[in-house]
Design a protein around this motif. Structure first.
Motif, PDB file in Angstrom:
ATOM      1  N   UNK A 151      42.397  69.127  34.806  1.00  0.00           N
ATOM      2  CA  UNK A 151      40.599  68.899  35.029  1.00  0.00           C
ATOM      3  C   UNK A 151      40.590  68.448  36.623  1.00  0.00           C
ATOM      4  N   UNK A 152      41.429  67.650  37.232  1.00  0.00           N
ATOM      5  CA  UNK A 152      41.257  67.180  38.620  1.00  0.00           C
ATOM      6  C   UNK A 152      41.524  68.634  39.424  1.00  0.00           C
ATOM      7  N   UNK A 153      42.470  69.210  39.029  1.00  0.00           N
ATOM      8  CA  UNK A 153      42.854  70.297  39.834  1.00  0.00           C
ATOM      9  C   UNK A 153      41.611  71.445  39.938  1.00  0.00           C
ATOM     10  N   UNK A 154      41.268  71.678  38.785  1.00  0.00           N
ATOM     11  CA  UNK A 154      40.115  72.730  38.755  1.00  0.00           C
ATOM     12  C   UNK A 154      38.866  72.078  39.477  1.00  0.00           C
ATOM     13  N   UNK A 158      49.471  60.604  36.097  1.00  0.00           N
ATOM     14  CA  UNK A 158      48.434  61.393  35.143  1.00  0.00           C
ATOM     15  C   UNK A 158      49.060  62.358  34.242  1.00  0.00           C
ATOM     16  N   UNK A 159      48.545  62.270  33.004  1.00  0.00           N
ATOM     17  CA  UNK A 159      48.922  63.137  31.969  1.00  0.00           C
ATOM     18  C   UNK A 159      48.434  64.589  32.440  1.00  0.00           C
ATOM     19  N   UNK A 160      49.029  65.543  31.755  1.00  0.00           N
ATOM     20  CA  UNK A 160      48.892  67.093  32.115  1.00  0.00           C
ATOM     21  C   UNK A 160      47.440  67.625  32.204  1.00  0.00           C
ATOM     22  N   UNK A 206      50.968  60.623  41.927  1.00  0.00           N
ATOM     23  CA  UNK A 206      50.433  60.279  40.820  1.00  0.00           C
ATOM     24  C   UNK A 206      50.006  61.784  40.162  1.00  0.00           C
ATOM     25  N   UNK A 207      49.809  62.759  40.996  1.00  0.00           N
ATOM     26  CA  UNK A 207      49.226  64.046  40.523  1.00  0.00           C
ATOM     27  C   UNK A 207      47.815  64.242  40.801  1.00  0.00           C
ATOM     28  N   UNK A 214      37.745  57.585  38.543  1.00  0.00           N
ATOM     29  CA  UNK A 214      39.090  57.437  37.845  1.00  0.00           C
ATOM     30  C   UNK A 214      39.121  58.052  36.724  1.00  0.00           C
ATOM     31  N   UNK A 215      40.304  58.728  36.571  1.00  0.00           N
ATOM     32  CA  UNK A 215      40.407  59.283  35.041  1.00  0.00           C
ATOM     33  C   UNK A 215      40.757  58.138  33.909  1.00  0.00           C
TER      34      UNK A 215
END
Ligand code: ADP
Length: 605
Positions: free
Chosen positions: A147-150, A140-142, A174-175, A200-201
């Protein structure tokens, strides 16, 4: 070594055997203890080495899963080698070097590598044998990660606030965040649903679409119905005779097997540009580290054997030295004893003050005493022969002369011959007395004795001789001393002293006998006014056959045994006889006898 000592009895050999036995036992015990303790150390060392090797393998596998090539692996290899103290070599499958922790000549690689590194074909890990760290296009890009973390944090807060459920957030390779909601009820997740998190992103969709395409064509090639892939690589059937049904690689045995094969192979194809090519890993001990290797290699065995041999050599040398120091004086003693047996002079060298030195000194003293006694014996035999020969040859001479008619056997000659015969008998009697006394067989008939009477009897017996020699004989007693003694033997002893005194006193002189009590003893002094005895001769007068005047004149010569016999008699009574003298003034012989009967009545028969 002398032939007459059997080899197995040899002191040196027995000493050697004992010390070799002792040293072999101690070497064996030490070796056993060392091996035991080293074995434990080796096991610990090996356990550590295994853990280190596993870490090295895992780290390099992780590198391969996340890097498209091996270009930058050198740094990782060096760090691992530093941390584990081992030499790490990475090569291609054809053994072309990729990285080596040690500089210098390339390592001679063993036939079998420690492990092969291939993130797409891992032995353990997941059922599809693909290292989970190999994510390839799913990385995953930053912005998507943020976004996923928040979203994950919001959902965790929702669960905590509404249901009190503790949810922890972990991040996959993958992060993508993964929420661990253990302890929360199933519906709670629906309440705190998050579209961002559950879908999925963009990156994942793109990668999944590529993978979906590959899987579909794989299934088509195998004439299998199509499936729809989920983000976690499970799938859902799309075109099926029955309504769509969910399946996994595990629960669909016959057809699902083909699907999961297609999924796995498609994933490998998709990931291969993103991971490093398969490589071989070699882990070996450092060249300069050999000393810490605990093995009983031939070299180590030789070393152990060498040390053991050295210890044995030292033991044997020390024992041989100590043993020969010990056995040399013993052999010298044996030789000396043999010399003694053969009648030769026997002396050993005395070295040191140890037990053997003391033995040698005692032996020398014994040998000396024995030689002295032997000389005495020889001299005595000679003296006895001489003493007997003189009166005997006198008798023979006169008898031969009478036979040849040269001498007239008148009464004078007969009495002269009788005198010689009496002298002979006197010597023989004295010798017999001494021999009996020497053998400790002199019998005493003890009875109470009045010493004053005894002196009077002796004086009477010698008065004739004294008057003939014009010597005055006096007796005197202080008080009335008595004792218990053999009166015959006592008279003999005092008589010997009186006859000596009369013989050595010139005419006009005096011989006096004095008896008195001194403490527990009765003392009898026989004093004369005769020639006296030189101080150097005084200790010798008690020796057998010793005479001041060597010629045996009839007037002064006796048997040479009078004083030794008198002393022997005094000693048998438990007393003593001593002499003092002043040359020209006269001599005093002192007989000292103990009064208590028990001092000598043991010898009473
Ligand atoms: P002997 O039979 O020759 O007298 P003894 O043993 O009685 O042997 O004495 C040893 C020697 O001691 C004598 O030969 C003599 O020389 C010396 N002697 C003994 N008594 C006296 C004495 N009263 N005065 C001087 N000399 C003595």
């Amino acid at each position: 070594m002398r032939a007459d000592v059997p080899l197995h009895r040899s002191l040196l050999l027995r000493l050697l055997a004992v010390s070799v036995l002792v040293s072999v036992c101690s070497i064996a015990a030490t070796a056993w203890l060392t091996v035991r303790s080293t074995t434990v150390a080796i096991r610990q060392e090996q356990g550590q080495a295994l853990a280190d090797d596993a870490r090295t393998y895992d780290t390099l596998l992780g590198y391969a899963a996340t890097h498209p090539g091996w270009d930058g692996v050198g740094e990782v290899v060096h760090r691992l080698a530093r941390e584990t103290g081992r030499r790490i070599t990475v090569t291609t499958e054809r053994r072309a070097p990729l990285a080596d922790s040690d500089a210098g000549p390339p390592a001679t690689l063993p036939a079998r590598p420690t492990a092969s590194i291939d993130p797409l074909h891992v032995d353990t890990a997941t059922p599809d044998h693909i290292d989970p760290r190999a994510v390839g296009p799913f990385l995953l890009p930053r912005n998507e990660r943020d976004a996923l973390r928040s979203a994950a944090e919001r959902r965790a807060a929702c669960l905590r606030d509404n249901f009190g459920a503790v949810a922890t957030i972990a991040y996959g390779p993958s992060g993508r965040p993964v929420l661990d909601t253990r302890g929360a009820r199933p519906y709670s997740e629906a309440r705190c649903a998050s579209t961002v998190l559950d879908r999925p992103t963009a990156t994942e969709r793109k990668a999944l679409a590529v993978l979906q395409k590959r899987v579909s064509s794989c299934l088509a090639r195998r004439h299998e119905p199509e499936v729809r892939l989920n983000l976690d690589f499970t799938w859902t059937r799309v075109a099926a005779p029955v309504p769509a049904e969910a399946g996994t690689a595990a629960d669909d045995a016959s057809r699902g097997g083909v699907v999961s094969e297609c999924v796995t192979s498609s994933r490998r194809e998709q990931l291969s540009p993103y991971v490093a090519s398969p490589a071989l890993l070699f882990i070996s001990s450092r060249d300069d580290d050999r000393s810490t290797v605990f093995d009983l290699s031939p070299a180590n065995q030789a070393r152990v054997a060498g040390v053991a041999a050295l210890v044995l050599l030292i033991t044997v040398t020390a024992t041989v030295m100590a043993g020969s120091r010990l056995s040399r004086p013993l052999r010298a003693l044996t030789d000396a004893v043999r010399n003694m047996e053969e009648g030769r002079a026997a002396r050993v060298e005395v070295r040191g003050k140890d037990e053997i030195g003391m033995l040698a000194a005692a032996f020398n003293a014994m040998a000396e005493r024995r030689e002295r006694l032997e000389e005495l014996r020889k001299a005595m035999v000679g003296d006895v022969a001489h003493e007997l020969r003189t009166p005997l040859s006198n008798i023979r001479g006169w008898l031969e002369a009478a036979q040849d008619g040269l001498a007239n056997p008148d009464p004078e000659l007969v009495s002269s011959l009788l005198e010689e015969a009496l002298l002979l008998q006197h010597v023989i009697n004295d010798l017999q007395d001494l021999a009996v006394a020497d053998a400790g067989e002199l019998r005493l008939r003890a009875e109470p004795v009045d010493v004053t009477d005894l002196l009077a009897q002796v004086a009477t017996a010698h008065r004739g001789g004294a008057e003939a020699a014009h010597v005055t004989l006096l007796t005197r007693a202080e008080g009335r001393p008595r004792l218990v003694a053999d009166p015959v033997r006592l008279r003999q002893a005092v008589g010997n002293l009186v006859s000596n005194a009369v013989r050595h006193t010139p005419p006009g002189g005096t011989v006096s006998l004095l008896a008195r009590r001194v403490g527990d003893d009765v003392v009898i002094d026989v004093t004369d006014t005769g020639s006296g005895i030189a101080p150097e001769d005084l200790p010798l007068v008690f020796e057998r056959f010793w005479r001041v005047e060597k010629s045996r004149s009839r007037s002064s010569g006796g048997s040479g045994l009078g004083l030794p016999i008198a002393r022997k008699l005094a000693e048998t009574h438990g007393g003593s006889l001593s002499a003092s003298s002043v040359v020209g003034n006269g001599s005093t012989f002192t007989l000292r006898l103990p009064v208590p009967a028990h001092a000598w009545d043991r010898s009473e028969a």
